[in-house]
Write an enzyme that holds these catalytic residues in place. Structure first.
Site, PDB file in Angstrom:
ATOM      1  N   ARG A  98      98.696  -5.551  45.700  1.00  0.00           N
ATOM      2  CA  ARG A  98      99.594  -6.449  45.940  1.00  0.00           C
ATOM      3  C   ARG A  98      98.645  -7.507  47.054  1.00  0.00           C
ATOM      4  O   ARG A  98      98.743  -8.949  46.750  1.00  0.00           O
ATOM      5  CB  ARG A  98     100.814  -6.680  46.622  1.00  0.00           C
ATOM      6  CG  ARG A  98     101.674  -7.436  46.962  1.00  0.00           C
ATOM      7  CD  ARG A  98     103.040  -7.213  47.341  1.00  0.00           C
ATOM      8  NE  ARG A  98     103.957  -8.343  47.748  1.00  0.00           N
ATOM      9  CZ  ARG A  98     104.470  -8.285  48.932  1.00  0.00           C
ATOM     10  NH1 ARG A  98     104.167  -7.152  50.060  1.00  0.00           N
ATOM     11  NH2 ARG A  98     105.376  -8.986  49.431  1.00  0.00           N
ATOM     12  N   HIS A 106      97.948 -11.333  46.152  1.00  0.00           N
ATOM     13  CA  HIS A 106      98.221 -12.555  47.411  1.00  0.00           C
ATOM     14  C   HIS A 106      97.069 -13.342  47.598  1.00  0.00           C
ATOM     15  O   HIS A 106      97.198 -14.465  48.010  1.00  0.00           O
ATOM     16  CB  HIS A 106      98.941 -12.086  48.256  1.00  0.00           C
ATOM     17  CG  HIS A 106     100.400 -11.511  48.120  1.00  0.00           C
ATOM     18  ND1 HIS A 106     101.544 -11.677  48.962  1.00  0.00           N
ATOM     19  CD2 HIS A 106     101.140 -11.379  46.997  1.00  0.00           C
ATOM     20  CE1 HIS A 106     102.537 -11.304  48.417  1.00  0.00           C
ATOM     21  NE2 HIS A 106     102.493 -11.110  47.306  1.00  0.00           N
ATOM     22  N   GLY A 113      92.270 -19.089  46.141  1.00  0.00           N
ATOM     23  CA  GLY A 113      91.470 -18.312  45.485  1.00  0.00           C
ATOM     24  C   GLY A 113      91.218 -16.884  46.009  1.00  0.00           C
ATOM     25  O   GLY A 113      91.618 -16.727  46.984  1.00  0.00           O
ATOM     26  N   SER A 136      90.924 -14.875  52.333  1.00  0.00           N
ATOM     27  CA  SER A 136      91.768 -15.626  53.448  1.00  0.00           C
ATOM     28  C   SER A 136      92.952 -14.755  53.689  1.00  0.00           C
ATOM     29  O   SER A 136      93.414 -15.098  54.909  1.00  0.00           O
ATOM     30  CB  SER A 136      92.197 -16.966  52.652  1.00  0.00           C
ATOM     31  OG  SER A 136      92.701 -16.907  51.566  1.00  0.00           O
ATOM     32  N   ASN A 192     103.987 -12.339  53.174  1.00  0.00           N
ATOM     33  CA  ASN A 192     102.913 -11.526  53.544  1.00  0.00           C
ATOM     34  C   ASN A 192     103.283 -10.431  54.733  1.00  0.00           C
ATOM     35  O   ASN A 192     102.518  -9.650  54.929  1.00  0.00           O
ATOM     36  CB  ASN A 192     101.419 -12.046  53.956  1.00  0.00           C
ATOM     37  CG  ASN A 192     100.744 -12.942  52.470  1.00  0.00           C
ATOM     38  OD1 ASN A 192     101.014 -12.558  51.202  1.00  0.00           O
ATOM     39  ND2 ASN A 192     100.434 -14.003  52.685  1.00  0.00           N
ATOM     40  N   PRO A 231     104.263 -16.959  44.030  1.00  0.00           N
ATOM     41  CA  PRO A 231     105.633 -16.873  43.350  1.00  0.00           C
ATOM     42  C   PRO A 231     106.626 -15.806  44.154  1.00  0.00           C
ATOM     43  O   PRO A 231     106.350 -14.584  44.119  1.00  0.00           O
ATOM     44  CB  PRO A 231     105.372 -16.360  42.008  1.00  0.00           C
ATOM     45  CG  PRO A 231     103.965 -15.718  42.243  1.00  0.00           C
ATOM     46  CD  PRO A 231     103.278 -16.225  43.397  1.00  0.00           C
ATOM     47  N   HIS A 235     104.250  -3.797  38.924  1.00  0.00           N
ATOM     48  CA  HIS A 235     105.493  -3.289  39.760  1.00  0.00           C
ATOM     49  C   HIS A 235     106.038  -1.970  39.246  1.00  0.00           C
ATOM     50  O   HIS A 235     106.828  -1.390  39.477  1.00  0.00           O
ATOM     51  CB  HIS A 235     106.711  -4.362  39.418  1.00  0.00           C
ATOM     52  CG  HIS A 235     106.517  -5.399  40.051  1.00  0.00           C
ATOM     53  ND1 HIS A 235     107.505  -6.570  40.040  1.00  0.00           N
ATOM     54  CD2 HIS A 235     105.791  -6.011  40.905  1.00  0.00           C
ATOM     55  CE1 HIS A 235     107.183  -7.651  40.719  1.00  0.00           C
ATOM     56  NE2 HIS A 235     105.882  -7.154  41.369  1.00  0.00           N
ATOM     57  N   THR A 236     105.188  -1.215  38.343  1.00  0.00           N
ATOM     58  CA  THR A 236     105.164  -0.002  38.082  1.00  0.00           C
ATOM     59  C   THR A 236     104.993   1.087  39.160  1.00  0.00           C
ATOM     60  O   THR A 236     105.439   2.262  39.143  1.00  0.00           O
ATOM     61  CB  THR A 236     104.325   0.456  37.045  1.00  0.00           C
ATOM     62  OG1 THR A 236     104.473   1.878  36.425  1.00  0.00           O
ATOM     63  CG2 THR A 236     102.773   0.294  37.146  1.00  0.00           C
ATOM     64  N   ASP A 242     109.795   1.243  40.485  1.00  0.00           N
ATOM     65  CA  ASP A 242     109.972   2.153  39.198  1.00  0.00           C
ATOM     66  C   ASP A 242     110.492   3.277  39.514  1.00  0.00           C
ATOM     67  O   ASP A 242     109.517   4.334  39.597  1.00  0.00           O
ATOM     68  CB  ASP A 242     108.485   2.082  38.495  1.00  0.00           C
ATOM     69  CG  ASP A 242     108.376   2.779  37.170  1.00  0.00           C
ATOM     70  OD1 ASP A 242     109.434   3.046  37.039  1.00  0.00           O
ATOM     71  OD2 ASP A 242     107.228   2.610  36.640  1.00  0.00           O
ATOM     72  N   SER A 293     108.969   7.295  38.803  1.00  0.00           N
ATOM     73  CA  SER A 293     107.726   7.108  38.407  1.00  0.00           C
ATOM     74  C   SER A 293     106.797   5.977  39.248  1.00  0.00           C
ATOM     75  O   SER A 293     105.713   5.553  38.809  1.00  0.00           O
ATOM     76  CB  SER A 293     107.575   6.354  36.901  1.00  0.00           C
ATOM     77  OG  SER A 293     106.357   6.389  36.250  1.00  0.00           O
ATOM     78  N   ASP A 308     101.947   3.392  35.105  1.00  0.00           N
ATOM     79  CA  ASP A 308     102.346   3.450  33.752  1.00  0.00           C
ATOM     80  C   ASP A 308     103.093   2.438  32.899  1.00  0.00           C
ATOM     81  O   ASP A 308     103.398   1.518  33.905  1.00  0.00           O
ATOM     82  CB  ASP A 308     102.994   4.926  33.382  1.00  0.00           C
ATOM     83  CG  ASP A 308     104.410   5.064  34.176  1.00  0.00           C
ATOM     84  OD1 ASP A 308     104.823   3.920  34.600  1.00  0.00           O
ATOM     85  OD2 ASP A 308     104.602   6.155  34.398  1.00  0.00           O
TER      86      ASP A 308
END
Length: 324
Positions: free
Chosen positions: A62, A66, A72, A76, A94, A162, A192-193, A243, A246, A251
């Site tokens: 993540r 971010h 980019g 940073s 964050n 987002p 997000h698994t 998830d 799991s 997966d």
């Protein structure tokens, strides 16, 4: 109105053009002569970190996401705030990030091997890849050569990242502004698994979705009941698995949950509101997951090239939290 549309098209095109041009400075084996052991060192240190704290994989992945979505992939997000400048890492989106000390640990190990050669941005990209790989995720080649940025502005994180409550239109617009396609959106959502989330990120879907004390009708009612038993109103500390059952394995099970209307965030459920993203969700839910792993690897390579600094741009930081 017509003029505004043309300006928007130009800006999106120009942004994608910029991404592709700067990304030409990235290449596999970039440190072949200057730091040939960099990937070996990063892999070794990441494995040690993950052995002690396997739940760090999701936060480190993540963190890379971010970083790339704000200014980019320039590291940073790793910079500390100063007295006059609140940095990205302290912005609300964050504040739940973890693992900054892990990146510092890997950076220190690389610095011992090759002082002043490898950027923090490249290290973050490699750590994200190796963390996923250690949870049975896919391998992807990471083109290197990123340079570190000297600017980190917390306000930009609020604008560029987002949030979990975005609908599908907002998500597609946000990803398109980074040169990423609708397919990249649904594929990268598959991250997000793994990982967990604080109840505060989705509690409105349980207790006050429209301001009338109701639940989000797009969520499976049995799932709502389960989440309510875990997350009480006002709970700011409890973590929920993104998830369930799991969350420590990379997966395709995320798509199985989303197809059953059990996506934790509004942005997860939103994938069922678009024909292209919905079709991908349904396809992966019924698959063995191999296609998803290949697609994820491709989208991560693409994401890792967003607005990179190369050549003489930026710098190679000595420590990731401070500019030189």
């Amino acid at each position: 109105m017509a003029f505004s549309k043309h300006v928007l098209v130009f800006l999106v095109f120009f942004g994608i053009f910029n991404i592709s041009c700067n990304a030409q400075g990235l290449k596999l084996g970039f440190y072949k002569k200057t730091c040939p052991s960099v990937e070996k060192v990063v892999k070794r240190e990441t494995a040690r970190i993950m052995a002690a704290a396997p739940t760090l994989a999701a936060p480190l992945l993540r963190m890379h996401f971010h970083d790339c979505f704000v200014r980019g992939c320039d590291g940073s997000v790793l910079l500390n705030s100063t007295r006059n400048n609140p940095a990205e890492k302290d912005a609300i989106p964050n504040q739940s990030l973890r693992g900054f000390d892990s990146i510092d640990r890997v950076k220190s190990a690389v610095e011992k091997e090759c002082p002043g050669v490898v950027s923090c941005a490249d290290i973050l990209a490699l750590v994200a890849r190796d963390s996923v790989l250690l949870l049975n995720g896919p391998f992807w080649p990471v083109p290197l050569g990123r340079r570190d940025g000297r600017v980190s502005n917390g306000t930009e994180s609020l604008i560029e990242l987002p949030p979990p409550f975005f609908n599908i239109t907002q998500l597609k617009t946000n990803f398109a502004s980074k040169g990423l396609s609708t397919k990249d959106l649904v594929v990268l959502s598959g991250s997000h698994t793994i990982g967990t989330s604080h109840c505060t990120a989705f509690s409105n879907r349980l207790y006050n979705f429209t301001g009338r004390g109701d639940s989000d009708p797009s969520l499976d009612s049995n799932y709502v009941a389960r989440l309510k038993s875990k997350c009480r109103p006002g709970d700011q500390t409890t973590l929920a698995e993104m998830d369930p059952g799991s969350f420590k394995t990379f997966d395709k099970n995320y798509y199985t949950l989303v197809a059953k209307r059990r996506g934790l965030f509004t942005s997860d459920s939103a994938l069922l509101a678009d024909s292209e993203t919905r079709a991908y969700v349904i396809k992966q839910a019924a698959s063995d997951g191999k296609t998803f792993l290949k697609d994820f690897a491709k989208s991560m390579v693409k994401m890792g090239k967003i607005e990179v600094l190369t050549g003489n741009q930026g710098e190679i930081r000595k420590t990731c939290a401070f500019v030189n």
